[in-house]
Design an enzyme around this catalytic site. Sequence first.
Site, PDB file in Angstrom:
ATOM      1  N   SER A  14       0.833  -1.204   0.000  1.00 35.25           N
ATOM      2  CA  SER A  14       0.000   0.000   0.000  1.00 35.25           C
ATOM      3  C   SER A  14       0.864   1.249   0.000  1.00 35.25           C
ATOM      4  O   SER A  14       1.599   1.505   0.955  1.00 35.25           O
ATOM      5  CB  SER A  14      -0.913   0.012   1.235  1.00 35.25           C
ATOM      6  OG  SER A  14      -1.454   1.297   1.432  1.00 35.25           O
ATOM      7  N   SER A  16      -0.468   4.153   0.227  1.00 37.53           N
ATOM      8  CA  SER A  16      -1.128   5.059   1.182  1.00 37.53           C
ATOM      9  C   SER A  16      -0.622   4.856   2.602  1.00 37.53           C
ATOM     10  O   SER A  16      -0.307   5.820   3.294  1.00 37.53           O
ATOM     11  CB  SER A  16      -2.643   4.850   1.138  1.00 37.53           C
ATOM     12  OG  SER A  16      -3.151   5.175  -0.126  1.00 37.53           O
ATOM     13  N   LYS A  65     -14.350   1.427  -5.630  1.00 34.87           N
ATOM     14  CA  LYS A  65     -14.488   2.864  -5.880  1.00 34.87           C
ATOM     15  C   LYS A  65     -15.888   3.239  -6.362  1.00 34.87           C
ATOM     16  O   LYS A  65     -16.330   4.374  -6.157  1.00 34.87           O
ATOM     17  CB  LYS A  65     -13.434   3.343  -6.878  1.00 34.87           C
ATOM     18  CG  LYS A  65     -12.021   3.355  -6.315  1.00 34.87           C
ATOM     19  CD  LYS A  65     -11.049   4.016  -7.271  1.00 34.87           C
ATOM     20  CE  LYS A  65      -9.655   4.079  -6.669  1.00 34.87           C
ATOM     21  NZ  LYS A  65      -8.709   4.849  -7.514  1.00 34.87           N
ATOM     22  N   ASP A 105      -8.186  11.540  -7.159  1.00 29.07           N
ATOM     23  CA  ASP A 105      -7.317  11.073  -8.242  1.00 29.07           C
ATOM     24  C   ASP A 105      -7.234  12.124  -9.344  1.00 29.07           C
ATOM     25  O   ASP A 105      -6.164  12.380  -9.899  1.00 29.07           O
ATOM     26  CB  ASP A 105      -7.853   9.764  -8.836  1.00 29.07           C
ATOM     27  CG  ASP A 105      -7.681   8.580  -7.898  1.00 29.07           C
ATOM     28  OD1 ASP A 105      -6.710   8.584  -7.111  1.00 29.07           O
ATOM     29  OD2 ASP A 105      -8.506   7.654  -7.958  1.00 29.07           O
ATOM     30  N   ALA A 132      -9.262   3.093 -13.946  1.00 34.01           N
ATOM     31  CA  ALA A 132      -8.156   4.048 -13.795  1.00 34.01           C
ATOM     32  C   ALA A 132      -8.288   5.227 -14.743  1.00 34.01           C
ATOM     33  O   ALA A 132      -7.740   6.301 -14.488  1.00 34.01           O
ATOM     34  CB  ALA A 132      -6.819   3.343 -14.023  1.00 34.01           C
ATOM     35  N   THR A 153     -10.787  -4.045 -27.346  1.00 34.25           N
ATOM     36  CA  THR A 153     -11.937  -4.289 -28.216  1.00 34.25           C
ATOM     37  C   THR A 153     -12.489  -2.981 -28.748  1.00 34.25           C
ATOM     38  O   THR A 153     -12.741  -2.050 -27.989  1.00 34.25           O
ATOM     39  CB  THR A 153     -13.051  -5.021 -27.441  1.00 34.25           C
ATOM     40  OG1 THR A 153     -12.499  -6.199 -26.838  1.00 34.25           O
ATOM     41  CG2 THR A 153     -14.190  -5.413 -28.355  1.00 34.25           C
ATOM     42  N   LYS A 154     -12.681  -2.911 -30.044  1.00 36.85           N
ATOM     43  CA  LYS A 154     -13.225  -1.705 -30.657  1.00 36.85           C
ATOM     44  C   LYS A 154     -14.721  -1.600 -30.371  1.00 36.85           C
ATOM     45  O   LYS A 154     -15.436  -2.592 -30.321  1.00 36.85           O
ATOM     46  CB  LYS A 154     -12.989  -1.731 -32.171  1.00 36.85           C
ATOM     47  CG  LYS A 154     -13.473  -0.478 -32.881  1.00 36.85           C
ATOM     48  CD  LYS A 154     -13.000  -0.424 -34.309  1.00 36.85           C
ATOM     49  CE  LYS A 154     -13.457   0.876 -34.963  1.00 36.85           C
ATOM     50  NZ  LYS A 154     -12.734   1.166 -36.183  1.00 36.85           N
ATOM     51  N   LEU A 207       0.347   6.152 -15.534  1.00 37.50           N
ATOM     52  CA  LEU A 207      -0.171   6.160 -14.165  1.00 37.50           C
ATOM     53  C   LEU A 207       0.620   5.240 -13.244  1.00 37.50           C
ATOM     54  O   LEU A 207       0.584   5.388 -12.025  1.00 37.50           O
ATOM     55  CB  LEU A 207      -1.650   5.761 -14.150  1.00 37.50           C
ATOM     56  CG  LEU A 207      -2.653   6.921 -14.219  1.00 37.50           C
ATOM     57  CD1 LEU A 207      -2.513   7.679 -15.529  1.00 37.50           C
ATOM     58  CD2 LEU A 207      -4.083   6.436 -14.067  1.00 37.50           C
ATOM     59  N   TYR A 209       3.733   3.793 -11.177  1.00 33.89           N
ATOM     60  CA  TYR A 209       4.893   4.439 -10.555  1.00 33.89           C
ATOM     61  C   TYR A 209       5.962   3.430 -10.138  1.00 33.89           C
ATOM     62  O   TYR A 209       7.042   3.825  -9.704  1.00 33.89           O
ATOM     63  CB  TYR A 209       4.462   5.273  -9.346  1.00 33.89           C
ATOM     64  CG  TYR A 209       3.981   4.468  -8.155  1.00 33.89           C
ATOM     65  CD1 TYR A 209       4.840   4.149  -7.104  1.00 33.89           C
ATOM     66  CD2 TYR A 209       2.665   4.009  -8.094  1.00 33.89           C
ATOM     67  CE1 TYR A 209       4.401   3.408  -6.019  1.00 33.89           C
ATOM     68  CE2 TYR A 209       2.224   3.277  -7.015  1.00 33.89           C
ATOM     69  CZ  TYR A 209       3.091   2.971  -5.982  1.00 33.89           C
ATOM     70  OH  TYR A 209       2.649   2.229  -4.913  1.00 33.89           O
TER      71      TYR A 209
END
Length: 249
Positions: A14, A16, A65, A105, A132, A153-154, A207, A209
């Site tokens: 984590s 955080s 979320k 975010d 994300a 996938t289109k 995104l 890290y």
Amino acid sequence: MRRLGLIGYPLGHSFSKKYYLDKFEREGIEDIAYDLYPLADITAFPSLYQRDGNFYGVNVTIPYKQDVIPYLDELSPEAKEMGAVNCIQIHNKDGKFYLKGFNTDAFGFEGSLLPLLKPQHKRALVFGNGGAKKAVTYTLQKLGIPFQIVSRTKSAENLSYADLDEQLIRNTPLLINCTPLGTYPNVEECPDIPYEGISADHLLYDLIYNPEETLFLKQGKQRGATIKNGYEMLILQAEKNWEIWNQPQ
């Protein structure tokens, strides 16, 4: 002892917890605990703070979320628009709880992206169609930067990776990776795009890290592009969480 924490499932390493514990030690904050709370089911969330009235805030990560929203009394404007929450402020007045959800975010992404934007960064490709991307697309819309999402996938809304060619990459100078491709330990993975179209005019943002430089970013760096990983985004959103939790109740 006031309590903060992170809910999600499963919870491994984590960012955080380490960030806030380091912050508390660095700033001499002794009356707050920050712990991990892996919840196998989101229905267990209310019992967490109802059992311990010292909770005054939590972070939320995958897969909750969105699932946590029905448990909240109020959403901030950006959380409502995105339909995703990563920060919850918990008010407890005489055993009556009031929960407000936020999404920091987007704040973190915008704050880390803005200093790097140049006049040519007028169009973007966003790789990945998972959760994300929500903070990224919200921010791009806010900044007035047109974008296209690229996924495996289109669809009517999304391009597929097969749709990409060198010319499209050349003409789209802002490239943002919202997929997990390249995350440690799978450091040899990256989005399957025509990297030959990248030039010094490009900005590549990942995104991820860990590692500090993904293969996606390395490909851009080799071609003279500006590159940025997601670490500063995490720092900025973490500090915004702290500000929210400590607003006067």
